[in-house]
Scaffold this motif. Sequence first.
Motif, PDB file in Angstrom:
ATOM      1  N   GLU A   5      31.628 -46.734 -46.424  1.00  0.00           N
ATOM      2  CA  GLU A   5      30.517 -47.674 -46.577  1.00  0.00           C
ATOM      3  C   GLU A   5      30.868 -49.000 -45.918  1.00  0.00           C
ATOM      4  O   GLU A   5      31.991 -49.475 -46.015  1.00  0.00           O
ATOM      5  N   PHE A   6      29.896 -49.577 -45.204  1.00  0.00           N
ATOM      6  CA  PHE A   6      30.081 -50.885 -44.561  1.00  0.00           C
ATOM      7  C   PHE A   6      28.751 -51.620 -44.576  1.00  0.00           C
ATOM      8  O   PHE A   6      27.738 -51.094 -44.089  1.00  0.00           O
ATOM      9  N   TYR A   7      28.728 -52.790 -45.138  1.00  0.00           N
ATOM     10  CA  TYR A   7      27.533 -53.628 -45.215  1.00  0.00           C
ATOM     11  C   TYR A   7      26.335 -52.864 -45.793  1.00  0.00           C
ATOM     12  O   TYR A   7      25.210 -52.971 -45.318  1.00  0.00           O
ATOM     13  N   GLY A   8      26.630 -52.053 -46.823  1.00  0.00           N
ATOM     14  CA  GLY A   8      25.569 -51.344 -47.533  1.00  0.00           C
ATOM     15  C   GLY A   8      25.104 -50.051 -46.892  1.00  0.00           C
ATOM     16  O   GLY A   8      24.146 -49.441 -47.380  1.00  0.00           O
TER      17      GLY A   8
ATOM     18  N   GLY B  51      34.626 -48.757 -31.647  1.00  0.00           N
ATOM     19  CA  GLY B  51      35.147 -47.815 -32.636  1.00  0.00           C
ATOM     20  C   GLY B  51      34.046 -46.973 -33.245  1.00  0.00           C
ATOM     21  O   GLY B  51      33.302 -46.280 -32.548  1.00  0.00           O
ATOM     22  N   SER B  52      33.888 -47.042 -34.568  1.00  0.00           N
ATOM     23  CA  SER B  52      32.844 -46.283 -35.263  1.00  0.00           C
ATOM     24  C   SER B  52      31.455 -46.828 -34.985  1.00  0.00           C
ATOM     25  O   SER B  52      30.461 -46.202 -35.356  1.00  0.00           O
ATOM     26  N   GLY B  53      31.379 -47.996 -34.353  1.00  0.00           N
ATOM     27  CA  GLY B  53      30.087 -48.621 -34.088  1.00  0.00           C
ATOM     28  C   GLY B  53      29.542 -49.405 -35.259  1.00  0.00           C
ATOM     29  O   GLY B  53      28.402 -49.865 -35.224  1.00  0.00           O
ATOM     30  N   CYS B  54      30.345 -49.608 -36.295  1.00  0.00           N
ATOM     31  CA  CYS B  54      29.814 -50.221 -37.523  1.00  0.00           C
ATOM     32  C   CYS B  54      29.273 -51.631 -37.277  1.00  0.00           C
ATOM     33  O   CYS B  54      28.268 -52.027 -37.887  1.00  0.00           O
ATOM     34  N   ILE B  55      29.880 -52.396 -36.367  1.00  0.00           N
ATOM     35  CA  ILE B  55      29.399 -53.757 -36.109  1.00  0.00           C
ATOM     36  C   ILE B  55      28.076 -53.712 -35.347  1.00  0.00           C
ATOM     37  O   ILE B  55      27.071 -54.291 -35.773  1.00  0.00           O
TER      38      ILE B  55
ATOM     39  N   CYS C  31      27.834 -43.356 -31.420  1.00  0.00           N
ATOM     40  CA  CYS C  31      26.475 -42.890 -31.093  1.00  0.00           C
ATOM     41  C   CYS C  31      25.864 -42.112 -32.260  1.00  0.00           C
ATOM     42  O   CYS C  31      24.668 -42.240 -32.551  1.00  0.00           O
ATOM     43  N   GLN C  32      26.676 -41.311 -32.939  1.00  0.00           N
ATOM     44  CA  GLN C  32      26.180 -40.586 -34.112  1.00  0.00           C
ATOM     45  C   GLN C  32      25.754 -41.556 -35.206  1.00  0.00           C
ATOM     46  O   GLN C  32      24.719 -41.367 -35.855  1.00  0.00           O
ATOM     47  N   ASN C  33      26.543 -42.609 -35.403  1.00  0.00           N
ATOM     48  CA  ASN C  33      26.185 -43.597 -36.421  1.00  0.00           C
ATOM     49  C   ASN C  33      24.931 -44.369 -36.034  1.00  0.00           C
ATOM     50  O   ASN C  33      24.097 -44.695 -36.892  1.00  0.00           O
ATOM     51  N   ALA C  34      24.776 -44.652 -34.737  1.00  0.00           N
ATOM     52  CA  ALA C  34      23.569 -45.341 -34.278  1.00  0.00           C
ATOM     53  C   ALA C  34      22.329 -44.473 -34.531  1.00  0.00           C
ATOM     54  O   ALA C  34      21.289 -44.968 -34.980  1.00  0.00           O
ATOM     55  N   ALA C  35      22.457 -43.187 -34.265  1.00  0.00           N
ATOM     56  CA  ALA C  35      21.335 -42.277 -34.507  1.00  0.00           C
ATOM     57  C   ALA C  35      21.045 -42.152 -35.998  1.00  0.00           C
ATOM     58  O   ALA C  35      19.883 -42.144 -36.426  1.00  0.00           O
ATOM     59  N   ARG C  36      22.088 -42.069 -36.781  1.00  0.00           N
ATOM     60  CA  ARG C  36      21.944 -41.938 -38.236  1.00  0.00           C
ATOM     61  C   ARG C  36      21.143 -43.089 -38.823  1.00  0.00           C
ATOM     62  O   ARG C  36      20.341 -42.911 -39.733  1.00  0.00           O
ATOM     63  N   HIS C  37      21.372 -44.287 -38.283  1.00  0.00           N
ATOM     64  CA  HIS C  37      20.705 -45.480 -38.813  1.00  0.00           C
ATOM     65  C   HIS C  37      19.529 -45.928 -37.953  1.00  0.00           C
ATOM     66  O   HIS C  37      19.062 -47.061 -38.053  1.00  0.00           O
ATOM     67  N   LYS C  38      19.076 -45.005 -37.075  1.00  0.00           N
ATOM     68  CA  LYS C  38      17.827 -45.182 -36.327  1.00  0.00           C
ATOM     69  C   LYS C  38      17.815 -46.412 -35.427  1.00  0.00           C
ATOM     70  O   LYS C  38      16.797 -47.098 -35.290  1.00  0.00           O
TER      71      LYS C  38
END
Length: 337
Positions: free
Chosen positions: A111-114, A153-157, A184-191
């Motif tokens: 979890e990062f920033y909710g 990295g994970s793209g979280c920022i 890229c997967q995280n970007a897609a996950r969070h639209k």
Amino acid sequence: EGRGCGGGEKGPFSRKAPSPLPRRIPKGSPMLETSRAEWVREATRTLTEAAVDSPRLSAELILRHVCGISRVELATRPETPLTAEQLSRMSGLLRRRAEGEPAAYLIGQREFYGRDFRVTPATLIPRPETELLIETALKSCQGAVRFADLGTGSGCIAVTLCAERPEWRGIMADLSGRALAVACQNAARHKVRERLLPVRADFTRPLLRPASLDLLVSNPPYVGQREYEGLSAEVRDFEPVTALVPGFVDSDKIPGHHHHGPAPGPDTEPEGLEHLEAVAGEAFTALKPGGLLLMEHGWKQGSALKVLLESHTWENVVIYQDLAGRDRLVSARRPAS
């Protein structure tokens, strides 16, 4: 588990802690069930004996991951019995956690920033202190911001910035193809995928168009070699060294257990400032006049970074402290003219 500070310094574990398994039942007796609460209690004891970080939280994360339940459901239905399949899967993950493997890698997210972000051993695990960079960026920039995140990295920022600000667009740059795929997967996950451009590149070399950005953010490798050797085993033996220590070339090598470390350096060991300085150099070119640079850094590097940036004509250089009161983030503006 602060980046660069570890979560307390522990050596590799010399023994395997026993795993809480279903109680052994004598032949002929009725099968006794293990509840969620009982498993968490026994698993917490096992992890406490193994001296890993956050034993109860780790036990709960493993159970919630395997059972597919929320924190609320675990709290409100602790007596629900576990199936044999669930017990078997949880025991396997518990053994790995007792050997020091981070819980985020075991369950594949943090979890990062909710928001939940996918993580793999190719990416650094997001830290709570990095949320300071997010908060500072959101407060400091208005309008349709164009930004770049170097060493994503994970793209979280980058993903968080776009998720919080629908009008922002950005570039996610990383040398590691594996890390960039996760981003890229995280970007897609969070639209927000359509507003983020992934670029596989070395940000220590010219990368971005001059005067094209309003904001440049980075959480680059900043751990010096001496500090790296003193990190907790959970960080040193499992997280990608290329995301921690400047100067590594093989960014797609995922470290195995206990057999990686900084390569021998020149006569003077780096202090971890090399990539921070490279990011600042790239930012000075890529930012528009008055554009903002935000970089996370090590807690001993704030003063040196302030001197470095001011000597290169950056303006309004400010060092921010994290919740522990340690220097953690530098903010600077490119001169307006």
